[in-house]
Design an enzyme around this catalytic site. Sequence first.
Site, short mmCIF file in Angstrom:
data_model
loop_
_atom_site.label_atom_id
_atom_site.label_comp_id
_atom_site.label_asym_id
_atom_site.label_seq_id
_atom_site.Cartn_x
_atom_site.Cartn_y
_atom_site.Cartn_z
N ASP A 298 0.87 -1.18 0.00
CA ASP A 298 0.00 0.00 0.00
C ASP A 298 0.90 1.22 0.00
OD1 ASP A 298 -3.27 0.24 0.99
OD2 ASP A 298 -2.05 2.06 0.89
N PHE B 97 -16.92 -10.12 -4.99
CA PHE B 97 -18.33 -10.01 -4.57
C PHE B 97 -18.49 -10.07 -3.05
CE2 PHE B 97 -18.16 -11.66 -8.86
CZ PHE B 97 -19.04 -10.82 -9.53
N LEU C 214 -34.62 -6.98 -0.26
CA LEU C 214 -36.01 -6.64 -0.57
C LEU C 214 -36.73 -6.18 0.69
CD1 LEU C 214 -37.81 -6.84 -3.18
CD2 LEU C 214 -38.75 -8.92 -2.22
N CYS D 124 -19.89 0.62 -2.25
CA CYS D 124 -20.10 -0.16 -3.48
C CYS D 124 -21.36 0.25 -4.23
CB CYS D 124 -20.13 -1.65 -3.15
SG CYS D 124 -18.49 -2.24 -2.69
P1 NAD Z 1 -10.18 0.92 0.31
O1 NAD Z 1 -10.24 2.38 0.18
O2 NAD Z 1 -10.52 0.29 1.64
O3 NAD Z 1 -8.72 0.41 -0.08
C1 NAD Z 1 -7.99 0.90 -1.15
C2 NAD Z 1 -6.50 0.89 -0.74
O4 NAD Z 1 -5.70 1.15 -1.89
C3 NAD Z 1 -6.15 1.98 0.29
O5 NAD Z 1 -5.54 1.38 1.42
C4 NAD Z 1 -5.19 2.89 -0.47
O6 NAD Z 1 -4.19 3.47 0.37
C5 NAD Z 1 -4.59 1.92 -1.47
N1 NAD Z 1 -3.96 2.57 -2.64
C6 NAD Z 1 -4.42 3.60 -3.39
N2 NAD Z 1 -3.53 3.89 -4.36
C7 NAD Z 1 -2.49 3.04 -4.21
C8 NAD Z 1 -1.27 2.85 -4.91
N3 NAD Z 1 -0.92 3.62 -5.95
N4 NAD Z 1 -0.42 1.88 -4.49
C9 NAD Z 1 -0.75 1.11 -3.44
N5 NAD Z 1 -1.90 1.23 -2.73
C10 NAD Z 1 -2.76 2.19 -3.12
O7 NAD Z 1 -11.12 0.33 -0.83
P2 NAD Z 1 -11.93 -1.06 -0.83
O8 NAD Z 1 -13.22 -0.91 -0.12
O9 NAD Z 1 -11.02 -2.16 -0.45
O10 NAD Z 1 -12.28 -1.15 -2.38
C11 NAD Z 1 -11.29 -1.45 -3.35
C12 NAD Z 1 -11.97 -1.80 -4.65
O11 NAD Z 1 -12.74 -3.00 -4.50
C13 NAD Z 1 -12.95 -0.75 -5.16
O12 NAD Z 1 -12.92 -0.73 -6.56
C14 NAD Z 1 -14.30 -1.28 -4.69
O13 NAD Z 1 -15.36 -0.82 -5.50
C15 NAD Z 1 -14.10 -2.76 -4.85
N6 NAD Z 1 -14.95 -3.59 -3.98
C16 NAD Z 1 -15.17 -3.20 -2.70
C17 NAD Z 1 -15.95 -4.01 -1.88
C18 NAD Z 1 -16.22 -3.61 -0.45
O14 NAD Z 1 -17.13 -4.20 0.16
N7 NAD Z 1 -15.49 -2.66 0.12
C19 NAD Z 1 -16.49 -5.22 -2.37
C20 NAD Z 1 -16.21 -5.58 -3.67
C21 NAD Z 1 -15.43 -4.75 -4.48
#
Ligand code: NAD
Length: 434
Positions: free
Chosen positions: A33, A155, A253, A263
């Site tokens: 990260d 998912f 529902l 999301c």
């Molecule tokens: P998040 O914000 O919790 O995590 C993203 C991480 O990426 C952060 O820790 C950030 O510091 C890091 N980051 C950003 N730029 C970076 C870089 N250049 N190098 C390294 N690290 C970097 O986000 P999340 O909730 O985990 O979501 C991530 C993706 O997954 C999104 O596209 C989201 O739509 C998708 N998603 C989320 C969920 C959910 O329930 N949260 C479920 C399915 C899919």
Amino acid sequence: MKSFTVCVVGCGYVALVTGACLAEIGHHVCCVDNDQKKIAELQAGKIPIYELGLDNLVRRNVKKKRLSFAPTLAAGMEDAQIVFIAVGTPPRPDGSADLTFIDAVAQEIAVHLKRYTVIAEKSTVPVETGEEVERTIKHHNKKGIPFDMVSNPEFLREGTAVQDFLHPDRIVIGVQSKRAQKMMTDLYARIKTKLIITDIKSAELIKHASNSFLATKISFANSVGRVCELVGADAKQVTEGMGLDPRIGPSFLRAGIGFGGFCLPKDLEAFHFISRQVGYDFELLRTVKEVNEQARALFVSKIEKALQTLEGKTIGILGIAFKPNTDDVRFAPAVDIIGRLQARGAYIRAYDPVAMKKAEGVLKGVHFCSNAYEAAAKAHCLALVTEWPQFKGLNFARIKRSMTQAVLMDGRNLYDGIKMKALGFEYHGMGRFA
Ligand code: NAD
């Protein structure tokens, strides 16, 4: 079974769960990260998010040396055969997905490629992002190291993310080469579920379409709720009756204050945006968003109506996280609702079982309480926003005695209205007359 060396980019909700679960099924995973504070915390054994079972999973796999954390992509990709991109894709003001983080990671990956590598999109992205990422990597991959793009949407649901990852309904793999397909199917060989092997664009669309459909179901239930209120029917029973039909199903529902989180709202908007961009105005999605916004506005106006005015009134808020069992407050309905109540002059006392620290970062002028009873004390109205299971079993006789005015606004239809009225509350649910 084959074990791979994997790099997961991002240490957020999805990346940490992905990394820990892949380690749990026998792979060697390094999560990276660019938030150095997060990496330092993880290296010190602290988990920066609340997710059921994640602590133990991380600890166990770090101990077995299958899971590690690194501050740079260079270190994380040292031996990697598969790299997951799991960084954020937040919404832009126009509704499109902001792919800045994805693009930055793609450029960096290209520079650190050493051998044939599978690059897997785990983040939720609009259709055709895979093609764009592939172009970016090719452009910056000056040594021409071979690689394959894969789309592997996630998912999992926050709150049950570890279980969802290890026992999913399906694993979707969008690929364009047999080599990458074999590596991805071997990677997940220990997880028994239905594999959907498809092309990259279809995989990207499966994710956007799924989340948009779930959002549509919620807004449908909320619209049914509006009709129920007008005619004096009970939306809880109506949606229960509908959901028993296996073609409909009961989940997502329920009438209430609508959806939030990182999301559904952004994926709905991004899907609408990309559909328009490729030539189809998916108008249904606009309505889904509008109904969702109306649900929150309705909740606030119900409180206002019950109290005559919000000016100077104290509202106790139960639940701030966007749903139970998570500390995530991103796009949480509570944040919007609290803002609307404050704008009309209300004073807020709020409590959430785990999201208080994150809530303190986004909410201003709120009195944060140490339990539900404290949030209710002296309030003119107690508003249930997040249906944490522990809120179901509260001592409502005690709560009523402590309140200035006994109005109970149940945004999630968690309580039995008849029982609450018998206790002396003025009870209001969503889409219900009792
Ligand atoms: P998040 O914000 O919790 O995590 C993203 C991480 O990426 C952060 O820790 C950030 O510091 C890091 N980051 C950003 N730029 C970076 C870089 N250049 N190098 C390294 N690290 C970097 O986000 P999340 O909730 O985990 O979501 C991530 C993706 O997954 C999104 O596209 C989201 O739509 C998708 N998603 C989320 C969920 C959910 O329930 N949260 C479920 C399915 C899919």
